[in-house]
Design a protein around this motif. Sequence first.
Motif, PDB file in Angstrom:
ATOM      1  N   THR A 101      -0.864   8.212  28.418  1.00 55.96           N
ATOM      2  CA  THR A 101      -1.929   7.416  29.033  1.00 55.96           C
ATOM      3  C   THR A 101      -2.693   6.555  28.040  1.00 55.96           C
ATOM      4  O   THR A 101      -3.531   5.758  28.447  1.00 55.96           O
ATOM      5  CB  THR A 101      -2.938   8.330  29.748  1.00 55.96           C
ATOM      6  OG1 THR A 101      -3.492   9.231  28.803  1.00 55.96           O
ATOM      7  CG2 THR A 101      -2.284   9.070  30.885  1.00 55.96           C
ATOM      8  N   SER A 102      -2.446   6.733  26.771  1.00 62.87           N
ATOM      9  CA  SER A 102      -3.155   5.995  25.719  1.00 62.87           C
ATOM     10  C   SER A 102      -4.672   6.181  25.815  1.00 62.87           C
ATOM     11  O   SER A 102      -5.445   5.245  25.609  1.00 62.87           O
ATOM     12  CB  SER A 102      -2.806   4.507  25.775  1.00 62.87           C
ATOM     13  OG  SER A 102      -1.427   4.325  25.599  1.00 62.87           O
ATOM     14  N   LEU A 103      -5.095   7.396  26.165  1.00 61.80           N
ATOM     15  CA  LEU A 103      -6.529   7.692  26.212  1.00 61.80           C
ATOM     16  C   LEU A 103      -7.141   7.773  24.820  1.00 61.80           C
ATOM     17  O   LEU A 103      -8.340   7.641  24.664  1.00 61.80           O
ATOM     18  CB  LEU A 103      -6.771   9.004  26.961  1.00 61.80           C
ATOM     19  CG  LEU A 103      -6.513   8.966  28.466  1.00 61.80           C
ATOM     20  CD1 LEU A 103      -6.629  10.371  29.052  1.00 61.80           C
ATOM     21  CD2 LEU A 103      -7.475   8.027  29.148  1.00 61.80           C
ATOM     22  N   ALA A 104      -6.317   8.015  23.833  1.00 63.26           N
ATOM     23  CA  ALA A 104      -6.780   8.074  22.448  1.00 63.26           C
ATOM     24  C   ALA A 104      -5.945   7.103  21.630  1.00 63.26           C
ATOM     25  O   ALA A 104      -4.803   6.801  21.960  1.00 63.26           O
ATOM     26  CB  ALA A 104      -6.625   9.495  21.901  1.00 63.26           C
ATOM     27  N   GLN A 105      -6.544   6.617  20.568  1.00 63.53           N
ATOM     28  CA  GLN A 105      -5.814   5.719  19.687  1.00 63.53           C
ATOM     29  C   GLN A 105      -4.794   6.524  18.888  1.00 63.53           C
ATOM     30  O   GLN A 105      -4.928   7.730  18.703  1.00 63.53           O
ATOM     31  CB  GLN A 105      -6.781   4.999  18.752  1.00 63.53           C
ATOM     32  CG  GLN A 105      -7.728   4.098  19.506  1.00 63.53           C
ATOM     33  CD  GLN A 105      -8.721   3.423  18.582  1.00 63.53           C
ATOM     34  OE1 GLN A 105      -8.728   3.656  17.383  1.00 63.53           O
ATOM     35  NE2 GLN A 105      -9.571   2.583  19.152  1.00 63.53           N
ATOM     36  N   LYS A 106      -3.770   5.833  18.402  1.00 64.59           N
ATOM     37  CA  LYS A 106      -2.673   6.503  17.675  1.00 64.59           C
ATOM     38  C   LYS A 106      -3.182   7.260  16.463  1.00 64.59           C
ATOM     39  O   LYS A 106      -2.694   8.346  16.162  1.00 64.59           O
ATOM     40  CB  LYS A 106      -1.609   5.482  17.249  1.00 64.59           C
ATOM     41  CG  LYS A 106      -0.861   4.860  18.404  1.00 64.59           C
ATOM     42  CD  LYS A 106      -0.001   5.884  19.089  1.00 64.59           C
ATOM     43  CE  LYS A 106       0.754   5.228  20.236  1.00 64.59           C
ATOM     44  NZ  LYS A 106       1.468   6.188  21.039  1.00 64.59           N
ATOM     45  N   ASP A 107      -4.179   6.728  15.760  1.00 63.62           N
ATOM     46  CA  ASP A 107      -4.667   7.413  14.567  1.00 63.62           C
ATOM     47  C   ASP A 107      -5.509   8.650  14.911  1.00 63.62           C
ATOM     48  O   ASP A 107      -5.765   9.488  14.062  1.00 63.62           O
ATOM     49  CB  ASP A 107      -5.453   6.458  13.670  1.00 63.62           C
ATOM     50  CG  ASP A 107      -6.656   5.837  14.373  1.00 63.62           C
ATOM     51  OD1 ASP A 107      -6.665   5.808  15.609  1.00 63.62           O
ATOM     52  OD2 ASP A 107      -7.565   5.372  13.661  1.00 63.62           O
ATOM     53  N   GLU A 108      -5.932   8.784  16.163  1.00 67.95           N
ATOM     54  CA  GLU A 108      -6.692   9.952  16.592  1.00 67.95           C
ATOM     55  C   GLU A 108      -5.800  11.092  17.090  1.00 67.95           C
ATOM     56  O   GLU A 108      -6.242  12.232  17.155  1.00 67.95           O
ATOM     57  CB  GLU A 108      -7.646   9.573  17.729  1.00 67.95           C
ATOM     58  CG  GLU A 108      -8.699   8.572  17.347  1.00 67.95           C
ATOM     59  CD  GLU A 108      -9.525   8.121  18.536  1.00 67.95           C
ATOM     60  OE1 GLU A 108     -10.709   7.835  18.325  1.00 67.95           O
ATOM     61  OE2 GLU A 108      -8.974   8.058  19.662  1.00 67.95           O
ATOM     62  N   LEU A 109      -4.556  10.791  17.424  1.00 67.82           N
ATOM     63  CA  LEU A 109      -3.680  11.784  18.034  1.00 67.82           C
ATOM     64  C   LEU A 109      -3.421  12.982  17.120  1.00 67.82           C
ATOM     65  O   LEU A 109      -3.359  14.119  17.588  1.00 67.82           O
ATOM     66  CB  LEU A 109      -2.360  11.148  18.460  1.00 67.82           C
ATOM     67  CG  LEU A 109      -2.448  10.197  19.651  1.00 67.82           C
ATOM     68  CD1 LEU A 109      -1.079   9.592  19.953  1.00 67.82           C
ATOM     69  CD2 LEU A 109      -3.000  10.903  20.870  1.00 67.82           C
ATOM     70  N   GLU A 110      -3.259  12.745  15.830  1.00 64.18           N
ATOM     71  CA  GLU A 110      -2.993  13.859  14.917  1.00 64.18           C
ATOM     72  C   GLU A 110      -4.170  14.834  14.881  1.00 64.18           C
ATOM     73  O   GLU A 110      -3.990  16.055  14.926  1.00 64.18           O
ATOM     74  CB  GLU A 110      -2.691  13.347  13.516  1.00 64.18           C
ATOM     75  CG  GLU A 110      -2.348  14.462  12.554  1.00 64.18           C
ATOM     76  CD  GLU A 110      -2.094  13.956  11.138  1.00 64.18           C
ATOM     77  OE1 GLU A 110      -2.148  14.797  10.229  1.00 64.18           O
ATOM     78  OE2 GLU A 110      -1.857  12.759  10.957  1.00 64.18           O
TER      79      GLU A 110
END
Length: 93
Positions: free
Chosen positions: A44-53
């Motif tokens: 859903t792209s609720l978080a940015q890619k750099d936040e996923l980790e």
Amino acid sequence: AGAGEVTLTSLLALFAAVAVVRLPLTFALELDATRRGLRLLDETSLAQKDELEGIARMLHAGFRVHVVLSLAIVLLIGAGVAAMWLVENVLSA
């Protein structure tokens, strides 16, 4: 305690057995919820890619806390069973 009597120790042992039996189900559900949460965030792209980790580490830490607390509850109930057995069988004699 006579034969056939329900003692506090036997009731506590029943609680311990229920707690132990539910552990695998609880762990499986919690792990599945962690995986689904990560997949949902990714899809859903609720978080940015750099936040996923960071979010993934937080979700896995939550799973580990759940495991440790569940095991601690089982050990605490087991200690209660042992203490009550001592009171009913050794100290009351």
